[in-house]
Design a protein around this motif. Structure first.
Motif, PDB file in Angstrom:
ATOM      1  N   VAL A 258       0.858  -1.195   0.000  1.00 27.89           N
ATOM      2  CA  VAL A 258       0.000   0.000   0.000  1.00 27.89           C
ATOM      3  C   VAL A 258       0.892   1.242   0.000  1.00 27.89           C
ATOM      4  O   VAL A 258       1.766   1.389   0.856  1.00 27.89           O
ATOM      5  CB  VAL A 258      -0.946   0.010   1.207  1.00 27.89           C
ATOM      6  CG1 VAL A 258      -1.724   1.315   1.262  1.00 27.89           C
ATOM      7  CG2 VAL A 258      -1.900  -1.171   1.132  1.00 27.89           C
ATOM      8  N   ILE A 259       0.675   2.136  -0.971  1.00 26.05           N
ATOM      9  CA  ILE A 259       1.473   3.355  -1.120  1.00 26.05           C
ATOM     10  C   ILE A 259       0.573   4.554  -0.876  1.00 26.05           C
ATOM     11  O   ILE A 259      -0.454   4.704  -1.555  1.00 26.05           O
ATOM     12  CB  ILE A 259       2.086   3.437  -2.525  1.00 26.05           C
ATOM     13  CG1 ILE A 259       3.046   2.263  -2.738  1.00 26.05           C
ATOM     14  CG2 ILE A 259       2.822   4.753  -2.719  1.00 26.05           C
ATOM     15  CD1 ILE A 259       3.634   2.215  -4.117  1.00 26.05           C
ATOM     16  N   PRO A 260       0.896   5.402   0.061  1.00 29.91           N
ATOM     17  CA  PRO A 260       0.053   6.587   0.308  1.00 29.91           C
ATOM     18  C   PRO A 260       0.123   7.562  -0.861  1.00 29.91           C
ATOM     19  O   PRO A 260       1.180   7.759  -1.460  1.00 29.91           O
ATOM     20  CB  PRO A 260       0.661   7.184   1.577  1.00 29.91           C
ATOM     21  CG  PRO A 260       2.073   6.705   1.590  1.00 29.91           C
ATOM     22  CD  PRO A 260       2.074   5.349   0.948  1.00 29.91           C
ATOM     23  N   VAL A 261      -1.003   8.160  -1.178  1.00 33.01           N
ATOM     24  CA  VAL A 261      -1.027   9.169  -2.237  1.00 33.01           C
ATOM     25  C   VAL A 261      -0.219  10.389  -1.812  1.00 33.01           C
ATOM     26  O   VAL A 261       0.532  10.971  -2.611  1.00 33.01           O
ATOM     27  CB  VAL A 261      -2.482   9.543  -2.582  1.00 33.01           C
ATOM     28  CG1 VAL A 261      -2.525  10.764  -3.503  1.00 33.01           C
ATOM     29  CG2 VAL A 261      -3.191   8.371  -3.240  1.00 33.01           C
ATOM     30  N   GLU A 262      -0.355  10.760  -0.553  1.00 40.02           N
ATOM     31  CA  GLU A 262       0.422  11.890  -0.033  1.00 40.02           C
ATOM     32  C   GLU A 262       1.830  11.431   0.326  1.00 40.02           C
ATOM     33  O   GLU A 262       2.007  10.487   1.080  1.00 40.02           O
ATOM     34  CB  GLU A 262      -0.271  12.482   1.200  1.00 40.02           C
ATOM     35  CG  GLU A 262      -1.655  13.043   0.930  1.00 40.02           C
ATOM     36  CD  GLU A 262      -1.628  14.268   0.021  1.00 40.02           C
ATOM     37  OE1 GLU A 262      -0.560  14.921  -0.032  1.00 40.02           O
ATOM     38  OE2 GLU A 262      -2.648  14.552  -0.621  1.00 40.02           O
ATOM     39  N   GLY A 263       2.815  12.111  -0.238  1.00 41.70           N
ATOM     40  CA  GLY A 263       4.195  11.823   0.134  1.00 41.70           C
ATOM     41  C   GLY A 263       4.849  10.716  -0.655  1.00 41.70           C
ATOM     42  O   GLY A 263       5.859  10.170  -0.211  1.00 41.70           O
ATOM     43  N   SER A 264       4.315  10.342  -1.822  1.00 40.85           N
ATOM     44  CA  SER A 264       4.948   9.316  -2.642  1.00 40.85           C
ATOM     45  C   SER A 264       5.019   9.803  -4.079  1.00 40.85           C
ATOM     46  O   SER A 264       4.234  10.645  -4.518  1.00 40.85           O
ATOM     47  CB  SER A 264       4.175   8.002  -2.573  1.00 40.85           C
ATOM     48  OG  SER A 264       2.922   8.115  -3.227  1.00 40.85           O
ATOM     49  N   LEU A 265       5.977   9.267  -4.817  1.00 42.00           N
ATOM     50  CA  LEU A 265       6.156   9.661  -6.213  1.00 42.00           C
ATOM     51  C   LEU A 265       4.945   9.249  -7.045  1.00 42.00           C
ATOM     52  O   LEU A 265       4.431  10.040  -7.847  1.00 42.00           O
ATOM     53  CB  LEU A 265       7.432   9.009  -6.760  1.00 42.00           C
ATOM     54  CG  LEU A 265       7.985   9.630  -8.051  1.00 42.00           C
ATOM     55  CD1 LEU A 265       8.560  11.008  -7.776  1.00 42.00           C
ATOM     56  CD2 LEU A 265       9.053   8.729  -8.655  1.00 42.00           C
ATOM     57  N   SER A 266       4.482   8.013  -6.851  1.00 45.59           N
ATOM     58  CA  SER A 266       3.313   7.538  -7.594  1.00 45.59           C
ATOM     59  C   SER A 266       2.077   8.361  -7.229  1.00 45.59           C
ATOM     60  O   SER A 266       1.258   8.698  -8.098  1.00 45.59           O
ATOM     61  CB  SER A 266       3.063   6.058  -7.302  1.00 45.59           C
ATOM     62  OG  SER A 266       4.137   5.270  -7.748  1.00 45.59           O
ATOM     63  N   GLY A 267       1.931   8.684  -5.940  1.00 45.30           N
ATOM     64  CA  GLY A 267       0.787   9.484  -5.519  1.00 45.30           C
ATOM     65  C   GLY A 267       0.817  10.880  -6.111  1.00 45.30           C
ATOM     66  O   GLY A 267      -0.222  11.435  -6.488  1.00 45.30           O
ATOM     67  N   ALA A 268       2.003  11.474  -6.214  1.00 48.00           N
ATOM     68  CA  ALA A 268       2.117  12.810  -6.802  1.00 48.00           C
ATOM     69  C   ALA A 268       1.694  12.802  -8.270  1.00 48.00           C
ATOM     70  O   ALA A 268       1.006  13.707  -8.734  1.00 48.00           O
ATOM     71  CB  ALA A 268       3.555  13.325  -6.662  1.00 48.00           C
ATOM     72  N   ALA A 269       2.111  11.758  -9.009  1.00 47.67           N
ATOM     73  CA  ALA A 269       1.707  11.656 -10.415  1.00 47.67           C
ATOM     74  C   ALA A 269       0.214  11.395 -10.541  1.00 47.67           C
ATOM     75  O   ALA A 269      -0.448  11.917 -11.440  1.00 47.67           O
ATOM     76  CB  ALA A 269       2.496  10.541 -11.093  1.00 47.67           C
ATOM     77  N   TYR A 270      -0.332  10.589  -9.624  1.00 48.17           N
ATOM     78  CA  TYR A 270      -1.765  10.268  -9.657  1.00 48.17           C
ATOM     79  C   TYR A 270      -2.609  11.515  -9.404  1.00 48.17           C
ATOM     80  O   TYR A 270      -3.621  11.752 -10.074  1.00 48.17           O
ATOM     81  CB  TYR A 270      -2.054   9.198  -8.608  1.00 48.17           C
ATOM     82  CG  TYR A 270      -3.506   8.794  -8.511  1.00 48.17           C
ATOM     83  CD1 TYR A 270      -4.084   8.003  -9.492  1.00 48.17           C
ATOM     84  CD2 TYR A 270      -4.291   9.199  -7.443  1.00 48.17           C
ATOM     85  CE1 TYR A 270      -5.413   7.625  -9.411  1.00 48.17           C
ATOM     86  CE2 TYR A 270      -5.622   8.836  -7.340  1.00 48.17           C
ATOM     87  CZ  TYR A 270      -6.175   8.040  -8.329  1.00 48.17           C
ATOM     88  OH  TYR A 270      -7.499   7.681  -8.249  1.00 48.17           O
ATOM     89  N   LYS A 271      -2.192  12.325  -8.449  1.00 52.67           N
ATOM     90  CA  LYS A 271      -2.953  13.537  -8.119  1.00 52.67           C
ATOM     91  C   LYS A 271      -2.817  14.597  -9.204  1.00 52.67           C
ATOM     92  O   LYS A 271      -3.796  15.273  -9.547  1.00 52.67           O
ATOM     93  CB  LYS A 271      -2.476  14.107  -6.783  1.00 52.67           C
ATOM     94  CG  LYS A 271      -2.918  13.328  -5.565  1.00 52.67           C
ATOM     95  CD  LYS A 271      -2.440  13.981  -4.287  1.00 52.67           C
ATOM     96  CE  LYS A 271      -2.990  15.379  -4.122  1.00 52.67           C
ATOM     97  NZ  LYS A 271      -2.540  16.006  -2.864  1.00 52.67           N
ATOM     98  N   ALA A 272      -1.606  14.754  -9.741  1.00 52.92           N
ATOM     99  CA  ALA A 272      -1.365  15.827 -10.709  1.00 52.92           C
ATOM    100  C   ALA A 272      -1.826  15.459 -12.112  1.00 52.92           C
ATOM    101  O   ALA A 272      -2.074  16.339 -12.934  1.00 52.92           O
ATOM    102  CB  ALA A 272       0.116  16.196 -10.724  1.00 52.92           C
ATOM    103  N   GLY A 273      -1.909  14.157 -12.424  1.00 53.29           N
ATOM    104  CA  GLY A 273      -2.284  13.737 -13.763  1.00 53.29           C
ATOM    105  C   GLY A 273      -1.196  13.983 -14.788  1.00 53.29           C
ATOM    106  O   GLY A 273      -1.465  14.121 -15.984  1.00 53.29           O
TER     107      GLY A 273
END
Length: 562
Positions: A258-273
């Motif tokens: 489980v990777i948090p959206v906040e504070g992770s590289l994948s989460g940053a790309a997911y949020k920013a699109g």
């Protein structure tokens, strides 16, 4: 004597002309050698080798300037053995004297490099160097890198002729690098197009989702030269991502992480699109999910599977080895297009499966209507005819047989009606049925556990299990998952929910530390009482390889009077 002096002077000039001719020939050979290659890494290697050979330097290096324009992303050397390079340690990043040519992209020639104000000295185990010649390499209007040469043989200094030769070589090198990059870009584009076609064909031909995700990850890994490729998807009921597929070192351990959206590289790309890059995955602050397992990885990029921010498609993470170059803008553009096409293919496949499901449900509804309108009505009419005929039969045994036949027809009608109900009840599987409730509970537990549990379901859970028993089963599932998160310290949890002809069986397994001999048992006691109240059982087991197995079972309709 004058004649001898004139002859000696003539001979010296002839020798100088011959030397110049030989040097020009060598320069031309070097230009041809560099321009002959189309592989960028080979072009760079040929440039630094040719430069050292032309000016008779003991050591040569080529530094490629990184995207930030201030540091070196690659550093190729000539003249140093592998053992020496290993003893020196980390390669230069572009500070000190090497950075001087980066900051001021003009030829720099020194008699003693240690005397320069920008010189930092040498690290331990570095061979001593005195003379220095640095020349920038331009590709069109961009400074691609710098060619560094040190220690001309026989202790001589680099002269203006050496500078002119290397400057000429740098111009040819810029053209060769540009050609190699264009060729590499066209080849990469073709590979991306082939990969897109392969993935689309695979999905639309009916390949299962896990196989399609693995194909996406492997093709992206091969084309970009990445060591690691992760495909992370949104975790139902949470704001986190879960690694659904991982290819590369530690892939099996990372799968399900489980990777948090906040504070992770994948989460940053997911949020920013949009793509998000880092120079070093292991040390980047944005990467919080499992970075301790990826200490050998360096440059990385996270690309959303889709074009809109948070659209639910997921994220593709690619990471190269620590010694590999960073991801450039030229690589990101086709990679983003590939990720978009892969997301579109996944969505088309899902829509096709939805259409097939709708067609299946419509066919079930048609079968149910036909059974009701044709089979049941005809059976009912046949039963009424037999009942009428039974009154006319005088033989007692024959009348009894006709009566049994009528009863059998009534029972058959009940079975058909139950079948019709079962066919139509499958339309509600996506609603608040037991299957949907169990899937939601397991998805929500992933955040507390740190990884999503594996879930398998069998049988007619939504039609055969009564609402009362379903509620008790959900309470038991929630309690067991909560216990696994709080006490088991497990890295793997499995949930099995199965409906047989007589009972519902809930099994939760984990590879944790097992059930402690001493400890609070109130939760387990409640589960046992809940099962006994329905006429079922609850058991706790400890396999020989560790962990625990907890089995909760109850009759489909519960015990009478509960």
């Amino acid at each position: 004597m004058q004649l001898d002096e004139l002859l000696e002077e003539l001979q010296a000039r002839i020798n100088a002309v011959r030397g110049t001719r030989d040097r020009v020939h060598s320069l031309l050979e070097a230009v041809v050698s560099v321009g002959r290659e189309l592989d960028l890494s080979q072009v760079l290697r040929r440039i630094v080798e040719a430069g050292a050979l032309l000016v008779e330097a003991d050591y040569g290096a080529l530094g490629v300037i990184g995207p930030d324009g201030r540091t070196l992303s690659q550093f190729l050397t000539v003249g140093l053995a592998e053992e020496q390079i290993a003893r020196i340690g980390a390669l230069p990043a572009g500070h000190g004297l090497l950075g001087e040519v980066i900051r001021h992209p003009e030829p720099l020639r020194l008699t003693d490099l240690s005397a320069h104000t920008a010189s930092y000295g040498f690290p331990a185990d570095h061979p001593p160097m005195r003379t220095f010649l640095g020349v920038p390499i331009r590709v069109r209007d961009e400074v691609f890198g710098n060619l560094y040469l040190t220690d001309k043989r026989d202790g001589q200094d680099f002269d203006t002729e050496d500078e002119a030769v290397i400057s000429t070589l740098s111009v040819a090198a810029g053209v060769a690098i540009d050609n190699a990059r264009l060729y590499e870009g066209s080849q990469r584009q073709q590979r991306w197009l082939r990969a897109n076609a392969e993935i689309t064909n695979s999905l639309l031909s009916g390949s299962p989702r896990p196989a399609a995700l693995e194909l996406i990850a492997r093709r992206a890994q091969e084309i970009t030269g990445a060591e690691l490729a992760d495909v992370s998807m949104p975790l139902d009921g949470t704001d986190d991502l879960a690694v659904e597929l991982s290819v590369g070192p530690g892939g099996e351990l990372r799968r399900g992480l489980v990777i948090p959206v906040e504070g992770s590289l994948s989460g940053a790309a997911y949020k920013a699109g949009r793509p998000v890059t880092t120079v070093s995955l292991a040390t980047d602050d944005l990467y919080g999910g499992g970075a301790q397992r990826l200490t050998a990885l360096g440059p990385a990029v996270a690309v959303p599977l889709g074009t809109a921010a948070g659209d639910g498609r997921g994220v593709l993470l690619l990471a190269r080895a620590a010694s590999e170059p960073v991801f450039t803008d030229g690589e990101l553009e086709p990679l983003l297009a590939f990720a978009g096409q892969a997301a579109l293919a996944l969505e088309l496949a899902e829509r096709r499966r939805d259409a097939e499901q709708i067609a299946l449900l419509e066919e079930r509804d048609r079968i149910a209507r036909d059974l009701h309108d044709l089979a049941i009505q005809r059976l009912f009419a046949t039963g009424m005819t037999l009942q009428s005929a039974a009154r006319l039969v005088e033989h007692a045994g024959a009348a009894e047989r006709v009566g049994r036949a009528v009863d059998d027809l009534d029972e058959t009608i009940k079975i058909i009606r139950s079948t019709i109900f079962g066919l139509r009840a499958k339309d509600r599987e996506a609603g608040p049925g037991l299957r949907a409730r169990a899937a939601r509970a397991v998805g929500e537990a992933g955040s507390a556990l740190g990884h999503p549990p594996r879930l398998s379901m069998e049988g007619l859970l939504d039609t055969d299990v009564s609402a009362q028993v379903a509620d008790h089963a959900m309470a038991a599932l929630t309690e067991l998952l909560s216990n696994a998160a709080r006490h088991a310290h497990a890295t793997r949890v499995g949930v099995s929910l199965r409906a047989t002809h007589e009972e519902i069986v809930l099994t939760v397994t984990d590879n944790g530390r097992g059930m402690p001999a001493q400890g609070r048992r109130s939760g387990l006691r409640n589960l046992d009482e809940r099962a006994r109240g329905l006429g079922g059982t609850f058991s706790v087991g400890s396999p020989s390889d560790g962990g625990s197995v907890l089995v909760w079972r109850a009759p489909l309709t519960g015990a009478a009077g509960t």
